[in-house]
Design a protein around this motif. Structure first.
Motif: not given
Lengths: 235, 189
Positions: A31-42, A143-149, A156-163
């Motif tokens: 029910a919370g506001q959308t957040s997202l993350g994207i892992k790029a090569s750099n 390197g660059p990393q994106l995790y969702q908890v 989890f480690s993601w290449k791209a994710s939204a919550i």
């Protein structure tokens, strides 16, 4: 926090084998506001909607995206106050590591420790699970990393994710747009477009927040002016 | 008798060209009586990281066990070996925890960084780190060890020459100290 007089957990199994409190916590996140993350090569970009309850709220005082260390940032979906508790604990864990080993904590270790805290609150006496999911972005020696908890403590480690709200549309959009060799600038544009998809009203630098980390390994939150520049590029 | 000279010890570590050497004596004594000639003071933490501990023998063994424990946990959690500087910081932190009731040992840490450059350092018994570019010494024979190393050391020695230099420095120094000696061991990496 955990020093209650309850010696039994409030989170107990249902007959179907689910921990209902965690399911409810995930609903609070949804029910919370959308957040997202994207892992790029750099680098990594994280972004969130910043819809304020009233036009009278001073939007400059609200910081949904925060840094945990100079090279790690975090955004949440769900209950803001719960996220502040986690940010505080994570910062302390990062500093404890730094003090012991005189070197910055690797992102995967910090995420593991934060997730362990979240799991504790699903099993300790007299407490409830956190009503937030976190997207943690960082750049370290791996390197660059994106995790969702999640509130359950799984990560989890993601290449791209939204919550948060509108997650399925956002993820479908990201699946279509994501490429492995995406650079940070492309990722920022894609993040903005994804937020725009489910955005009600006029998107501007004042009602979204974007945080980026590039290969210089410094996490920074973009100013509203910088966000407006990127929005103009996307048009 | 001072507590740090109860068991007797001598340790050196030296930097060479893309290699390091760490050496110690083998005597374990109780005051003036020798009770063992094969006492281990140098311990391998991983393939390119060694620690040598001088001072009270019980603390040598306990420190080694504690550090091995910490490193094994680190290896399991982070899925990699500890870098020498990181390990040195850990040793320093562990020693300082006991600031007002310390371990009576003075460690020497020697290792190779990921890029192959050698790293040596020593700390005092409460964790004050001392990095060095050439050599570090520790133990009851430290005064004559300093003298021997200072005169015999040359930078950028290859592994074989480094072995010769460190052995000669160790042997000549422990001969001047009655409570260390009775053999020596050298590790060259």
């Amino acid at each position: 926090m955990g020093d209650s007089q309850y010696s039994f957990s409030l989170t107990t199994f249902s007959p179907s084998g689910k921990l209902v409190q965690i399911e409810y916590a995930l609903m609070a996140v949804g029910a919370g506001q959308t957040s997202l993350g994207i892992k790029a090569s750099n680098g990594v970009v994280i972004a969130t909607e910043k819809k304020l309850p009233s036009i009278l709220v001073d939007e400059a005082s609200i910081n949904k995206i925060q840094s945990l260390t100079p090279n790690i940032g975090v955004v949440y979906s769900g209950m803001g106050p719960d996220s502040r508790v986690l940010v505080r604990k994570s910062r302390k864990q990062a500093q404890t590591y730094q003090r012991l080993y005189q070197e910055p904590i690797p992102l995967s270790q910090l995420v593991r420790e934060t997730a362990a805290v979240m799991q504790e609150f699903t099993q300790s006496g007299g407490v409830r699970p956190f009503g937030v999911s976190l997207l943690v972005a960082g750049f370290d020696d791996n390197g660059p990393q994106l995790y969702q908890v999640d509130p359950s403590g799984s990560y989890f480690s993601w290449k791209a994710s939204a919550i948060g709200k509108n997650v399925s549309n956002a993820k479908t959009f990201l699946e279509k747009r994501y490429t492995d060799d995406m650079e940070l600038e492309d990722a920022i544009h894609t993040a903005i477009l994804t937020l725009k998809e489910g955005f009600e009203g006029q998107i501007s630098g004042k009602n979204i927040e974007i945080g980026i980390i590039d290969d210089k390994r410094i996490f920074k939150v973009l100013t509203p002016a910088e966000v407006d520049d990127y929005l103009a590029e996307v048009e | 008798m001072s507590i740090t000279s109860y068991n007797g010890s001598a340790l050196i570590a030296m930097v060479g060209k893309d290699c390091f050497a760490i050496a110690s004596d083998r005597r374990l004594g109780v005051n003036f009586q020798t009770i063992a000639c094969d006492f281990q003071r140098i311990f391998k933490i991983h393939d390119t990281l060694y620690i040598g501990l001088s001072g009270l023998a019980t603390d040598v063994q306990t420190m080694h066990q504690r550090l091995q424990f910490r490193h094994k946990l680190y290896q399991l959690r982070e899925e990699r070996n500890m870098r020498p500087e990181t390990f040195a910081s850990l040793v320093s932190a562990i020693l300082y925890e006991k600031r007002f009731g310390p371990y009576f040992c003075e460690p020497i840490i020697a290792g190779l960084n990921e890029d192959g450059t050698p790293f040596i350092c020593t700390t005092d018994l409460i964790g004050a780190k001392q990095l060095s570019k050439d050599f570090v010494v520790s133990g009851t024979a430290s005064e004559s060890l300093y003298g021997a190393c200072e005169s015999m050391y040359k930078p950028d020695l290859g592994p074989d020459e480094l072995f010769e230099v460190i052995s000669q420095a160790l042997l000549s120094s422990v001969d001047r100290d009655c409570i260390s000696g009775w053999g020596g061991i050298v590790h060259v990496v």
